[in-house]
Design an enzyme around this catalytic site. Structure first.
Site, PDB file in Angstrom:
ATOM      1  N   TRP A  37       0.762  -1.154   0.018  1.00  0.00           N
ATOM      2  CA  TRP A  37      -0.072   0.127  -0.123  1.00  0.00           C
ATOM      3  C   TRP A  37       0.896   1.368  -0.007  1.00  0.00           C
ATOM      4  CZ3 TRP A  37      -4.497  -0.363  -2.021  1.00  0.00           C
ATOM      5  CH2 TRP A  37      -5.229  -1.706  -1.739  1.00  0.00           C
TER       6      TRP A  37
ATOM      7  N   ASP B 113      -1.278   6.424   6.445  1.00  0.00           N
ATOM      8  CA  ASP B 113      -2.352   5.632   5.925  1.00  0.00           C
ATOM      9  C   ASP B 113      -3.081   4.754   6.982  1.00  0.00           C
ATOM     10  OD1 ASP B 113      -4.091   3.868   4.935  1.00  0.00           O
ATOM     11  OD2 ASP B 113      -2.710   3.381   2.953  1.00  0.00           O
TER      12      ASP B 113
ATOM     13  N   LYS C 181     -12.079  -1.675   6.935  1.00  0.00           N
ATOM     14  CA  LYS C 181     -11.413  -2.475   7.789  1.00  0.00           C
ATOM     15  C   LYS C 181     -11.813  -2.248   9.473  1.00  0.00           C
ATOM     16  CE  LYS C 181      -8.032  -2.311   4.085  1.00  0.00           C
ATOM     17  NZ  LYS C 181      -8.014  -3.570   3.646  1.00  0.00           N
TER      18      LYS C 181
END
Lengths: 360, 360
Positions: free
Chosen positions: B102, B172, B196
């Site tokens: 990511w 993030d 999530k």
């Protein structure tokens, strides 16, 4: 209150049957033991759902194979940026017809990426909103595309005919998609925020002719790259899966109702009933010229605006909710998308006549 | 199957209590006769819900008043573009620490808008993934910000400590937000895709220090303009209202559980149990160096990968779902976010031991 008719312009009511099914399988989708919102977008069952939803939409609108159908983040306003980023090179010209709040906002956003040319603007003639005849439009022959909004949600202005222009036509159908048959092949791109005629907010649907995508501008956020999302089946990033699921249920519901042909008749009947009620009385009025009246969003005013609050309160008490007009224009507005039953409009018109009598 | 433990990395399971409440009030929210997804985002009840959700998140993370809390479209990948567009001028330098899939993808996207400098990269030492010591990082003193991903969902790599850098830190936190206490004042910006630890997919949360917003780059899509969204209470465009509602329920659930302190203990207990099970056996292994092991996403491999399919099939039969590793790395992965009960991890470790025995 448990039985209401909800006239909200968006997020709008969804078909009752769809909502009941969604509630019933909310915790345990297809017996998987989880909610559909709790499973991977890349899992076989979700991919199947996603593909089915796309196929159902393709069936409903007879979308040709040379068009991508994308399920994206960002709503209609996201597409205001994505359209010029994907369909034009930086600084290229693009034509915009402005017939109300949304097409005007689209033009403003587009000016970040293209030279947006306002070909014409809706205006009031004798107190009624109308769109200039096409012969008076200032069309740019080099425009990368021609953008318009066939139905303006705030203003209640609808264009009955497809503009006759040579540039690829881009239509913001947020508030009229699936409300009647269209010939997709005559459009370059159609987009719609979902929260009016498709599903909940947080999803936008884009239908775009593949050969218009020559490569997006360099500054295009990847999630707005139509070609990339087309290649990845709208799963370049995690899509709004629950909204996609609900959209799929709505598409199946539409098929069961008889598709967009049935919707056209259904929507015409509702709109005629409501405009008739308005026109029959001096107590109510609508300020759009008849050829441009929207079948989806019907704004109306009381001749005596000091009664507005009372009207809205009594309507609410009778289960007729969300009838206040957009904050920028005031008055009343009844949004009567696909999911609104005829009985809802009948209840509204009965209330309107009764309210008028009681004020007599 | 009706009783499952769902280890999906995202969209992930939500707290059972939250899902039950959402189902119960699905058709008729607060007695209004409509679903919360069918009402205007500008209606009084929804604005109240939205403000309460923001306040609850502020309470949970002790977010200072000089930070905006934004509820946006677009997920984590949307923020990969929005961060450089809002925090740096075009072509300015920005630092990126890449510790997995990511953060690497964030760097690639950022290069459209800034000169993204990779300060360091996770690497394998003796077969175990680790992050280089900070003394070895190539930090740029002119960087507009320093971006990193404290928990890498795909790779299962977590940074235990906040980097000690002078540029504003952008994190993030898609897969670790609200999993333990943090000191927000040490960050310039925190963002997270919701799917999530917060809610369903289609929502991202951004926490940003107001004084970092000097005006976005000219090519910023308006829906990604942090200052504008801050000014408009995240309602410049129609937000993903149903996702916002579910996020609000999750925040209330977290408060009832004892907030992020309780979550930290809960998550540590689950992770210890699972890593212990892996470490106790030669049958399973995890390839991340101990100081960098994720508490949220635990990837593991079988010493004999030809048993993978059998492992996954038997696990599924026992109601332990979505344990396959990310398609880019294979093997297995158990995502154990806030909503996963300890009993779920106990069931998983019992199954793992039983599976090992049965293969002996």
């Amino acid at each position: 209150m448990t039985n209401v008719y909800n006239f909200c312009a968006g997020p709008a009511m969804l078909p009752v049957e769809v909502m009941k099914q969604a509630q019933q399988e909310f915790l345990n989708w297809q017996g998987c033991g989880s909610s559909v919102m709790e499973i991977s977008h890349r899992s076989k069952p979700f991919v199947q759902l996603a593909e089915q939803a796309e196929q159902d939409l393709r069936d409903l609108l007879a979308i040709p194979d040379d068009y991508h159908v994308l399920f994206m983040h960002g709503g209609g306003r996201g597409q205001f940026a994505a359209v010029p980023l994907n369909l034009a090179t930086q600084g290229q010209a693009a034509d915009y017809l402005t017939t109300g709040s949304w097409s005007s906002a689209a033009l403003t956003e587009a000016n970040k990426y293209v030279v947006a040319n306002e070909v014409a603007k809706a205006r009031q003639i004798d107190g009624l909103w109308a769109v200039p005849e096409q012969s008076a439009w200032q069309v740019n022959n080099n425009a990368a595309y021609f953008h318009y909004c066939p139905n303006e949600t705030v203003d209640g202005i609808e264009l009955p005919d497809l503009p006759d222009v040579s540039a690829p036509i881009v239509a913001d159908m947020s508030s009229c998609i699936l409300s009647k048959p269209i010939d997709v092949s005559r459009y370059g791109l159609i987009y719609a925020g979902a929260q009016k005629n498709i599903g909940p907010s947080g999803l936008s649907v884009v239908i775009v002719k593949k050969d218009l995508l020559k490569g997006p501008q360099a500054s295009t956020p990847a999630i707005f790259d139509y070609a990339l999302q087309g290649k990845e089946g709208s799963m370049y990033n995690t899509p709004p899966t629950y909204a996609w699921y609900l959209a799929g249920l709505v598409f199946q519901w539409l098929k069961k109702q008889g598709g967009v042909n049935a919707m056209e008749a259904h929507n015409r009947a509702k709109a005629e009933l409501l405009y008739q009620c308005i026109d029959d009385s001096d107590f109510y009025r609508n300020q759009v010229a008849k050829p441009y009246r929207s079948r989806m969003n019907v704004p109306f005013q009381l001749a005596n605006p000091s009664l507005d609050a009372q009207f809205l309160k009594q309507a609410e008490q009778q289960g007729l909710t969300s009838l206040q007009g957009h904050r920028s224009v005031g008055g009343m507005r009844a949004s009567i998308y696909n999911a609104m039953p005829l009985a809802g409009v009948q209840a509204l018109t009965e209330f309107m006549r009764e309210f008028e009598r009681s004020m007599g």
